[in-house]
Design a protein around this motif. Structure first.
Motif, mmCIF file in Angstrom:
data_model
loop_
_atom_site.group_PDB
_atom_site.id
_atom_site.type_symbol
_atom_site.label_atom_id
_atom_site.label_comp_id
_atom_site.label_asym_id
_atom_site.label_seq_id
_atom_site.Cartn_x
_atom_site.Cartn_y
_atom_site.Cartn_z
ATOM 1 N N ILE A 66 16.545 30.274 -13.851
ATOM 2 C CA ILE A 66 16.067 29.979 -12.361
ATOM 3 C C ILE A 66 16.666 28.602 -11.696
ATOM 4 C CG2 ILE A 66 14.028 28.506 -13.244
ATOM 5 C CD1 ILE A 66 12.369 29.535 -11.166
ATOM 6 N N VAL A 67 16.858 28.931 -10.452
ATOM 7 C CA VAL A 67 17.172 27.727 -9.551
ATOM 8 C C VAL A 67 16.008 27.169 -8.897
ATOM 9 C CG1 VAL A 67 18.500 27.254 -7.615
ATOM 10 C CG2 VAL A 67 19.348 28.714 -8.986
ATOM 11 N N VAL A 68 15.514 25.820 -8.838
ATOM 12 C CA VAL A 68 14.332 25.440 -8.284
ATOM 13 C C VAL A 68 14.828 24.439 -7.073
ATOM 14 C CG1 VAL A 68 12.970 25.678 -10.184
ATOM 15 C CG2 VAL A 68 14.032 23.418 -9.920
ATOM 16 N N GLY A 69 14.189 23.424 -6.828
ATOM 17 C CA GLY A 69 14.379 22.477 -5.659
ATOM 18 C C GLY A 69 13.743 23.043 -4.405
ATOM 19 N N HIS A 70 12.974 22.233 -3.941
ATOM 20 C CA HIS A 70 11.877 22.639 -2.711
ATOM 21 C C HIS A 70 11.784 21.567 -1.740
ATOM 22 C CE1 HIS A 70 9.544 20.749 -5.752
ATOM 23 N NE2 HIS A 70 8.715 20.494 -4.742
ATOM 24 N N GLU A 71 12.992 20.750 -1.527
ATOM 25 C CA GLU A 71 13.094 19.885 -0.284
ATOM 26 C C GLU A 71 14.300 19.836 0.135
ATOM 27 O OE1 GLU A 71 11.920 15.954 -2.273
ATOM 28 O OE2 GLU A 71 9.775 16.596 -2.415
ATOM 29 N N GLY A 72 14.698 20.949 0.710
ATOM 30 C CA GLY A 72 15.955 21.573 1.302
ATOM 31 C C GLY A 72 16.313 20.983 2.417
ATOM 32 N N SER A 73 17.350 20.846 3.150
ATOM 33 C CA SER A 73 17.783 21.024 4.371
ATOM 34 C C SER A 73 19.141 21.631 4.569
ATOM 35 C CB SER A 73 17.869 19.546 5.048
ATOM 36 O OG SER A 73 19.096 18.960 4.349
ATOM 37 N N GLY A 74 19.438 22.327 5.664
ATOM 38 C CA GLY A 74 20.439 23.038 5.868
ATOM 39 C C GLY A 74 20.630 23.991 7.052
ATOM 40 N N VAL A 75 21.572 24.743 7.055
ATOM 41 C CA VAL A 75 22.012 25.389 8.220
ATOM 42 C C VAL A 75 22.017 26.892 7.939
ATOM 43 C CG1 VAL A 75 24.554 25.179 7.866
ATOM 44 C CG2 VAL A 75 23.784 25.636 10.319
ATOM 45 N N VAL A 76 21.382 27.601 9.124
ATOM 46 C CA VAL A 76 21.373 28.905 8.881
ATOM 47 C C VAL A 76 22.828 29.710 9.209
ATOM 48 C CG1 VAL A 76 20.398 31.239 9.893
ATOM 49 C CG2 VAL A 76 18.741 28.908 9.569
ATOM 50 N N LYS A 77 22.878 30.664 8.016
ATOM 51 C CA LYS A 77 24.146 31.286 8.200
ATOM 52 C C LYS A 77 24.143 32.632 8.537
ATOM 53 C CE LYS A 77 27.607 29.000 7.581
ATOM 54 N NZ LYS A 77 28.256 28.234 8.348
ATOM 55 N N ALA A 78 22.908 33.392 8.051
ATOM 56 C CA ALA A 78 22.644 34.716 8.528
ATOM 57 C C ALA A 78 21.051 34.775 8.313
ATOM 58 C CB ALA A 78 23.481 35.789 7.485
ATOM 59 N N THR A 79 20.617 35.909 9.020
ATOM 60 C CA THR A 79 19.202 36.107 8.940
ATOM 61 C C THR A 79 19.033 37.801 8.800
ATOM 62 O OG1 THR A 79 18.965 36.606 11.613
ATOM 63 C CG2 THR A 79 18.335 34.188 10.467
ATOM 64 N N GLY A 80 17.958 37.987 7.874
ATOM 65 C CA GLY A 80 17.478 39.429 7.910
ATOM 66 C C GLY A 80 16.729 40.041 9.201
ATOM 67 N N SER A 81 16.713 41.274 9.241
ATOM 68 C CA SER A 81 16.284 42.045 10.397
ATOM 69 C C SER A 81 14.850 41.725 11.110
ATOM 70 C CB SER A 81 16.459 43.427 10.367
ATOM 71 O OG SER A 81 15.166 43.890 9.334
ATOM 72 N N ALA A 82 13.989 41.114 10.064
ATOM 73 C CA ALA A 82 12.625 40.759 10.595
ATOM 74 C C ALA A 82 12.495 39.296 10.891
ATOM 75 C CB ALA A 82 11.547 41.146 9.382
ATOM 76 N N VAL A 83 13.469 38.398 10.687
ATOM 77 C CA VAL A 83 13.329 37.289 11.048
ATOM 78 C C VAL A 83 13.816 36.682 12.358
ATOM 79 C CG1 VAL A 83 14.202 34.814 10.046
ATOM 80 C CG2 VAL A 83 13.904 36.384 8.608
ATOM 81 N N THR A 84 12.855 36.040 13.269
ATOM 82 C CA THR A 84 13.108 36.102 14.651
ATOM 83 C C THR A 84 13.168 34.291 14.837
ATOM 84 O OG1 THR A 84 10.806 36.510 15.104
ATOM 85 C CG2 THR A 84 12.492 38.236 15.339
ATOM 86 N N HIS A 85 12.499 33.632 14.118
ATOM 87 C CA HIS A 85 12.324 32.131 14.642
ATOM 88 C C HIS A 85 13.417 31.222 14.459
ATOM 89 C CE1 HIS A 85 11.429 31.662 10.405
ATOM 90 N NE2 HIS A 85 11.272 30.350 10.536
#
Ligand SMILES: NC(=O)c1ccc[n+]([C@@H]2O[C@H](COP(=O)([O-])OP(=O)(O)OC[C@H]3O[C@@H](n4cnc5c(N)ncnc54)[C@H](O)[C@@H]3O)[C@@H](O)[C@H]2O)c1
Ligand SMILES: [Zn+2]
Ligand SMILES: [Zn+2]
Length: 379
Positions: A66-85
Motif C-alpha cells: 500500500i501507499v499511504v500519506g494523507h497530508e499532500g499538496s500538489g498540482v492537478v495533471k488530469a481529471t476524470g469525467s465527473a470531476v468539475t471543481h
C-alpha cells in the motif's frame, strides 16, 4: 474541452510491502483515471502518526502493498469525467475524502460521513480494479484517505482535492500538512468546542494535533493555554508558540490536579487528548471545570476508559469524539491558509523537509520527538 487523460503514468512512491515492512521507494505505474478521480503531481506530503499506525498494522486497510500519506499538496495533471471543481494546472491541498450523499455529508459534517472508514482506510474502486501496480505487475493499494500522497504522482479522489489560489511553490510544500493533524487540532477548538473567550484549555500531547489546538486557542484568546507532554523539547516549543503554561507529566504525580490548579482551582473550560493513552484520556477528563468539554482525538491506542457517571452528571461535562476536527475542508482549509498568512498558524516552526530517500530518518525524528512535522518533498 479538456484533453483526455494519459493512459498510464509511471512514477515512484514510498510503498509499504507488508505490516512491519517499512517504507520503500519503488517505481509504480498508475492506472488510467476513472470518472471520480484526479491525477495529482505532488509537491510534498506531511507524515502523520496514522501513516505509521498502518505500517505497524494497528489500523486495518484495504491490503498490502500500500501507499499511504494523507497530508499532500500538489498540482492537478488530469481529471476524470465527473470531476468539475478542479482542472489541470490547479494547485490543491489534499485532505480526507467522503461520499457526498449521506446525511452527514449533506450537512457539511463530512468527517462523520457514513462511509468514512471504508472510503478513507479501505479505499477501493467499485469495480475492484487496481489504481496502481508495481514493476512486477502486482497490485498496489492507492487511495488511502483518498490520496496516498507519499508518491510523486497519485490517483486521488475528487473530494480530497481542495483548490487553493495564490500560494508559492515553497508555500505549497510548507502547507502540505494542513490536511490532517494540524487541521484536526485547530478544528477541535473551532468546530467541536466552538470555543469562546473567556475560557481556558489544556492540551495533552503536543504533536501536530496539539500544535493545531494551541494555535487556534491563542487566536481565540483562550487563557490559560496549558500544554502537557513528556518531551521537554515539545514543551519548550509549545511555550514559544502560544502555551501560557506547560506541565511535564513525567515529573508530575497528578497532571490533572496540576492543570486544575493552574486554571484557578476549578479546572479548564476545554481539554484535548491526543496521546491515545487511557491514563492520559482520564487526565483530560478529570481536569475540566463544571460544564467543561473534553475532545478525544488520539486513536489506535487504548480504546476503553472507565468514566464515573455520577461525576459526569454532577460536572455536566461533555466527552466528545473528534474526527478530523469536524472540518468541512472546502471552507476550513482555505481558512487555515488565511490564518497562516496572518501569522497565526506558524507551520514553519514545526516543519522539517526530507527527501523521499530519507523517509526512515524522517520517521525516526518524528517518533523520538525531534521533529514535530516531517514533510517529504517530491518536487
Ligand atoms: N481523531 C482524528 O481525527 C485524528 C486525526 C489526526 C491524528 N489523530 C491521532 O492523534 C494522535 C496524535 O497525532 P500526532 O500526529 O499529533 O502525533 P505525535 O506523535 O506528533 O504527538 C503525540 C504527542 O503525545 C506525547 N505523549 C506521548 N505519551 C504521552 C503521555 N503519557 N503524556 C503526555 N504526552 C504524551 C508525545 O510526546 C507527542 O508529543 C495519534 O493517535 C493520531 O493517530 C487522530
Ligand atoms: Zn457521506
Ligand atoms: Zn493523520
Amino acid at each position: 474541452m479538456q484533453p483526455p487523460p494519459p493512459p498510464s503514468t509511471t512514477t515512484d512512491a514510498l510503498v509499504i510491502p507488508r505490516i512491519g515492512g517499512g517504507f520503500h521507494l519503488a517505481p509504480i505505474t498508475l492506472a488510467p483515471l476513472q470518472a471520480d478521480e484526479v491525477r495529482v503531481e505532488m509537491y510534498a506530503s506531511g507524515i502523520c502518526h496514522t501513516d505509521l499506525s498502518v505500517e505497524h498494522g494497528y489500523l486495518p486497510v484495504g491490503g498490502f502493498p500500500i501507499v499511504v500519506g494523507h497530508e499532500g499538496s500538489g498540482v492537478v495533471k488530469a481529471t476524470g469525467s465527473a470531476v468539475t471543481h478542479v482542472a489541470p494546472g490547479d494547485r490543491v491541498l489534499l485532505s480526507f475524502t467522503s461520499c457526498g450523499g449521506c446525511p452527514s455529508c449533506l450537512a457539511h459534517h463530512t468527517a462523520y460521513c457514513e462511509t468514512f472508514h471504508l472510503v478513507n482506510f479501505g479505499s477501493q474502486r467499485a469495480d475492484r480494479s487496481p489504481r496502481a501496480h508495481d514493476a512486477d505487475g502486482e497490485r498496489v493499494e492507492m487511495g488511502f484517505f483518498g490520496q496516498s500522497s507519499l508518491a510523486r504522482d497519485a490517483v486521488v479522489l475528487g473530494p480530497s482535492c481542495v483548490p487553493v489560489q495564490g500560494l508559492t511553490e515553497e508555500e505549497m510544500r510548507l502547507l502540505a500538512p494542513l490536511g490532517c493533524g494540524l487541521m484536526t487540532g485547530a478544528g477541535t477548538v473551532d468546530n467541536i468546542f466552538r470555543a469562546r473567550a473567556p475560557g481556558s484549555i489544556a492540551i495533552f500531547g503536543i504533536g501536530g494535533v496539539g500544535f493545531g489546538a494551541i494555535f487556534a486557542s491563542k487566536t481565540l484568546g483562550l487563557s490559560p493555554i496549558i500544554a502537557v507532554d513528556i518531551d521537554p523539547r515539545r514543551l519548550a516549543l509549545a511555550q514559544s508558540l502560544g502555551a501560557t503554561h506547560v506541565v511535564n507529566s513525567t515529573h508530575c504525580a497528578d497532571p490533572a490536579a496540576e492543570v486544575r490548579a493552574l486554571a484557578g482551582g476549578y479546572g479548564v473550560s476545554y481539554s484535548v487528548e491526543t496521546t491515545a493513552n487511557a491514563t492520559v484520556k482520564m487526565q483530560a477528563i478529570r481536569c475540566v471545570a463544571k460544564l467543561g468539554k473534553v475532545g478525544i482525538v488520539g486513536t489506535t491506542g487504548d480504546d476503553r476508559v472507565d468514566v464515573d457517571v455520577e461525576w459526569l452528571i454532577k460536572s455536566g461535562a461533555s466527552i466528545m469524539g473528534v474526527a478530523m476536527g469536524d472540518a468541512y475542508t472546502p471552507e476550513y482549509i482555505p481558512k487555515l491558509v488565511g490564518e497562516y498568512r496572518a501569522g497565526r498558524f506558524p507551520l514553519d516552526k514545526l516543519v522539517r523537509f526530507f527527501r523521499p530517500e530519507e523517509m526512515a530518518e524522517a520517521v525516526r525524528q518524528m517518533l523520538e520527538g525531534e521533529t514535530v512535522k516531517p514533510v517529504i518533498v517530491w518536487r
